[in-house]
Design a protein around this motif. Structure first.
Motif, PDB file in Angstrom:
ATOM      1  N   MET A   1       4.104 -23.144   9.222  1.00  0.00           N
ATOM      2  CA  MET A   1       3.875 -21.974   8.365  1.00  0.00           C
ATOM      3  C   MET A   1       4.136 -20.690   9.146  1.00  0.00           C
ATOM      4  N   GLU A   2       4.903 -19.768   8.581  1.00  0.00           N
ATOM      5  CA  GLU A   2       5.189 -18.477   9.207  1.00  0.00           C
ATOM      6  C   GLU A   2       4.168 -17.438   8.736  1.00  0.00           C
ATOM      7  N   THR A   3       3.847 -16.493   9.636  1.00  0.00           N
ATOM      8  CA  THR A   3       2.815 -15.498   9.320  1.00  0.00           C
ATOM      9  C   THR A   3       3.376 -14.080   9.348  1.00  0.00           C
ATOM     10  N   VAL A   4       3.033 -13.321   8.334  1.00  0.00           N
ATOM     11  CA  VAL A   4       3.342 -11.890   8.273  1.00  0.00           C
ATOM     12  C   VAL A   4       2.030 -11.128   8.392  1.00  0.00           C
ATOM     13  N   THR A   5       1.984 -10.189   9.311  1.00  0.00           N
ATOM     14  CA  THR A   5       0.765  -9.392   9.504  1.00  0.00           C
ATOM     15  C   THR A   5       0.974  -7.975   8.985  1.00  0.00           C
ATOM     16  N   LEU A   6       0.032  -7.532   8.150  1.00  0.00           N
ATOM     17  CA  LEU A   6       0.053  -6.161   7.637  1.00  0.00           C
ATOM     18  C   LEU A   6      -1.131  -5.412   8.240  1.00  0.00           C
ATOM     19  N   THR A   7      -0.845  -4.339   8.957  1.00  0.00           N
ATOM     20  CA  THR A   7      -1.916  -3.525   9.535  1.00  0.00           C
ATOM     21  C   THR A   7      -1.933  -2.173   8.829  1.00  0.00           C
ATOM     22  N   PRO A   8      -3.031  -1.841   8.138  1.00  0.00           N
ATOM     23  CA  PRO A   8      -3.061  -0.573   7.391  1.00  0.00           C
ATOM     24  C   PRO A   8      -2.892   0.637   8.308  1.00  0.00           C
ATOM     25  N   LYS A   9      -2.132   1.615   7.806  1.00  0.00           N
ATOM     26  CA  LYS A   9      -2.034   2.906   8.469  1.00  0.00           C
ATOM     27  C   LYS A   9      -3.143   3.791   7.906  1.00  0.00           C
ATOM     28  N   ALA A  10      -2.967   5.075   7.857  1.00  0.00           N
ATOM     29  CA  ALA A  10      -3.972   5.978   7.296  1.00  0.00           C
ATOM     30  C   ALA A  10      -4.209   5.664   5.817  1.00  0.00           C
ATOM     31  N   GLN A  11      -5.447   5.861   5.355  1.00  0.00           N
ATOM     32  CA  GLN A  11      -5.791   5.595   3.967  1.00  0.00           C
ATOM     33  C   GLN A  11      -4.978   6.487   3.030  1.00  0.00           C
ATOM     34  N   PRO A  12      -4.446   5.909   1.932  1.00  0.00           N
ATOM     35  CA  PRO A  12      -3.682   6.730   0.977  1.00  0.00           C
ATOM     36  C   PRO A  12      -4.600   7.689   0.224  1.00  0.00           C
ATOM     37  N   GLU A  13      -4.010   8.744  -0.324  1.00  0.00           N
ATOM     38  CA  GLU A  13      -4.813   9.703  -1.089  1.00  0.00           C
ATOM     39  C   GLU A  13      -5.290   9.073  -2.391  1.00  0.00           C
ATOM     40  N   LEU A  14      -4.387   8.347  -3.089  1.00  0.00           N
ATOM     41  CA  LEU A  14      -4.721   7.674  -4.339  1.00  0.00           C
ATOM     42  C   LEU A  14      -4.780   6.166  -4.108  1.00  0.00           C
ATOM     43  N   PHE A  15      -5.235   5.428  -5.116  1.00  0.00           N
ATOM     44  CA  PHE A  15      -5.238   3.966  -5.016  1.00  0.00           C
ATOM     45  C   PHE A  15      -3.797   3.447  -5.144  1.00  0.00           C
ATOM     46  N   ILE A  16      -3.502   2.343  -4.461  1.00  0.00           N
ATOM     47  CA  ILE A  16      -2.158   1.774  -4.459  1.00  0.00           C
ATOM     48  C   ILE A  16      -2.128   0.514  -5.310  1.00  0.00           C
ATOM     49  N   ASP A  17      -1.112   0.394  -6.157  1.00  0.00           N
ATOM     50  CA  ASP A  17      -0.833  -0.855  -6.868  1.00  0.00           C
ATOM     51  C   ASP A  17       0.173  -1.635  -6.032  1.00  0.00           C
ATOM     52  N   ALA A  18      -0.257  -2.764  -5.476  1.00  0.00           N
ATOM     53  CA  ALA A  18       0.579  -3.489  -4.509  1.00  0.00           C
ATOM     54  C   ALA A  18       0.753  -4.946  -4.925  1.00  0.00           C
ATOM     55  N   GLU A  19       1.292  -5.149  -6.121  1.00  0.00           N
ATOM     56  CA  GLU A  19       1.457  -6.522  -6.615  1.00  0.00           C
ATOM     57  C   GLU A  19       2.505  -7.300  -5.829  1.00  0.00           C
ATOM     58  N   ASN A  20       3.249  -6.631  -4.951  1.00  0.00           N
ATOM     59  CA  ASN A  20       4.223  -7.350  -4.112  1.00  0.00           C
ATOM     60  C   ASN A  20       3.586  -7.973  -2.871  1.00  0.00           C
ATOM     61  N   ILE A  21       2.302  -7.754  -2.636  1.00  0.00           N
ATOM     62  CA  ILE A  21       1.671  -8.419  -1.484  1.00  0.00           C
ATOM     63  C   ILE A  21       1.303  -9.842  -1.895  1.00  0.00           C
ATOM     64  N   THR A  22       2.313 -10.699  -1.911  1.00  0.00           N
ATOM     65  CA  THR A  22       2.139 -12.117  -2.224  1.00  0.00           C
ATOM     66  C   THR A  22       3.108 -12.926  -1.364  1.00  0.00           C
ATOM     67  N   PRO A  23       2.787 -14.178  -1.051  1.00  0.00           N
ATOM     68  CA  PRO A  23       3.749 -15.045  -0.368  1.00  0.00           C
ATOM     69  C   PRO A  23       5.045 -15.198  -1.153  1.00  0.00           C
ATOM     70  N   ASP A  24       4.959 -15.147  -2.490  1.00  0.00           N
ATOM     71  CA  ASP A  24       6.160 -15.278  -3.321  1.00  0.00           C
ATOM     72  C   ASP A  24       7.130 -14.127  -3.080  1.00  0.00           C
ATOM     73  N   ALA A  25       6.615 -12.909  -3.022  1.00  0.00           N
ATOM     74  CA  ALA A  25       7.481 -11.737  -2.826  1.00  0.00           C
ATOM     75  C   ALA A  25       7.984 -11.656  -1.388  1.00  0.00           C
ATOM     76  N   PHE A  26       7.194 -12.146  -0.431  1.00  0.00           N
ATOM     77  CA  PHE A  26       7.582 -12.060   0.987  1.00  0.00           C
ATOM     78  C   PHE A  26       8.557 -13.174   1.402  1.00  0.00           C
ATOM     79  N   ALA A  27       8.541 -14.306   0.715  1.00  0.00           N
ATOM     80  CA  ALA A  27       9.296 -15.495   1.150  1.00  0.00           C
ATOM     81  C   ALA A  27      10.773 -15.166   1.377  1.00  0.00           C
TER      82      ALA A  27
END
Length: 266
Positions: A1-27
């Motif tokens: 299994m391969e691993t992708v690491t996401l490390t948050p940067k500074a907090q966004p001003e507004l809330f983020i819609d991030a439906e692409n954070i899935t193994p399906d979108a990253f594959a």
């Protein structure tokens, strides 16, 4: 299994819609390609790389891809939405809709999740080390299709309206729950190892709810039937069985009326 690491940067001003954070979108994608995937902050289209440092690479398939988010993402929605395989680990807390409509794979959140997590879930596993907000495993607003399959386990407490319109799968809350549990349910299993409040099983016509602790107010539409000895989630105990909700229409199986069932531990 391969691993992708996401490390948050500074907090966004507004809330983020991030439906692409899935193994399906990253594959099948490199770190640079993943950083270029779209997210939405308010009405603006941005890229994942504007909010996260991306390291590692994804496998060719979702099933062989693991995503690790290193830190709190309490302003990021839709993590793992509609994922079909693979694994996501959030090493902190997340916002709303974690694992919403997911079909397979596994998500573990080491902190808390906000409302509508696991909503409409069709398969897979969602585990939350902390607390869950309202509408866990419930239907989306205006929809009548709640959780259909899979397993949700919350090690802390859960909010109100848990399992609304649920018709399959299992939700286990090891702490307490707020009001309205399994409302309109037509199947599935809910296990509450702590205490419940009022309106448990309201308008439920099928399915099972187990409460290990107290219930502040039992719904008047439920009738005590008998005491039963059961093993539930690895624990053997005696429960009082109530059937209802008698105010609703109920189907039949082999000539027998099917009721929703509430089991309360002695």
């Amino acid at each position: 299994m391969e691993t992708v690491t996401l490390t948050p940067k500074a907090q966004p001003e507004l809330f983020i819609d991030a439906e692409n954070i899935t193994p399906d979108a990253f594959a099948g994608k490199s770190a640079a390609e993943i950083a270029g995937l779209s997210v939405f902050e308010g009405n603006q289209t941005q890229t994942l790389g504007q909010y996260f440092e991306v390291a590692g690479k994804a496998a060719a398939t979702a099933d062989e891809t693991k995503i690790v988010i290193k830190g709190d993402v309490t302003k990021v929605k839709y993590i793992g939405m509609r994922m079909t395989g693979g694994e996501i680990v959030v090493e902190g807390s997340a916002d709303m809709y974690v694992g919403a409509w997911m079909e397979g794979g596994r998500i573990r959140v080491k902190g808390n999740v906000d409302a509508f997590s696991g909503t409409g879930m069709k398969g897979g596993e969602l585990e939350v080390d902390g607390n869950a907000g309202n509408y866990l495993g419930a239907a989306y607003r205006g929809d009548w299709r709640g959780m259909q399959a899979g397993t949700i386990r919350v090690h802390g407490n859960a909010g109100s309206d848990l399992g609304t319109f649920m018709n399959g799968g299992t939700i286990i809350v090891e702490g307490d729950v707020d009001v309205h549990v399994g409302t309109h349910a037509e199947g599935g299993t809910i296990i509450v190892k702590g205490n419940g409040k009022s309106k448990i099983g309201g308008q439920m016509v099928k399915g099972e709810i187990y409460v290990f602790g107290t219930i502040d107010v039992m719904m008047p539409g439920y009738v005590y039937r008998e005491d039963v000895d059961l093993e539930v989630d690895g624990e053997s105990a005696r429960f009082a069985l109530f059937e209802g909700d008698m105010g609703e229409r109920h189907g039949k199986r082999k000539g027998q009326v099917i009721y929703g069932k509430i089991y309360q531990k002695y």
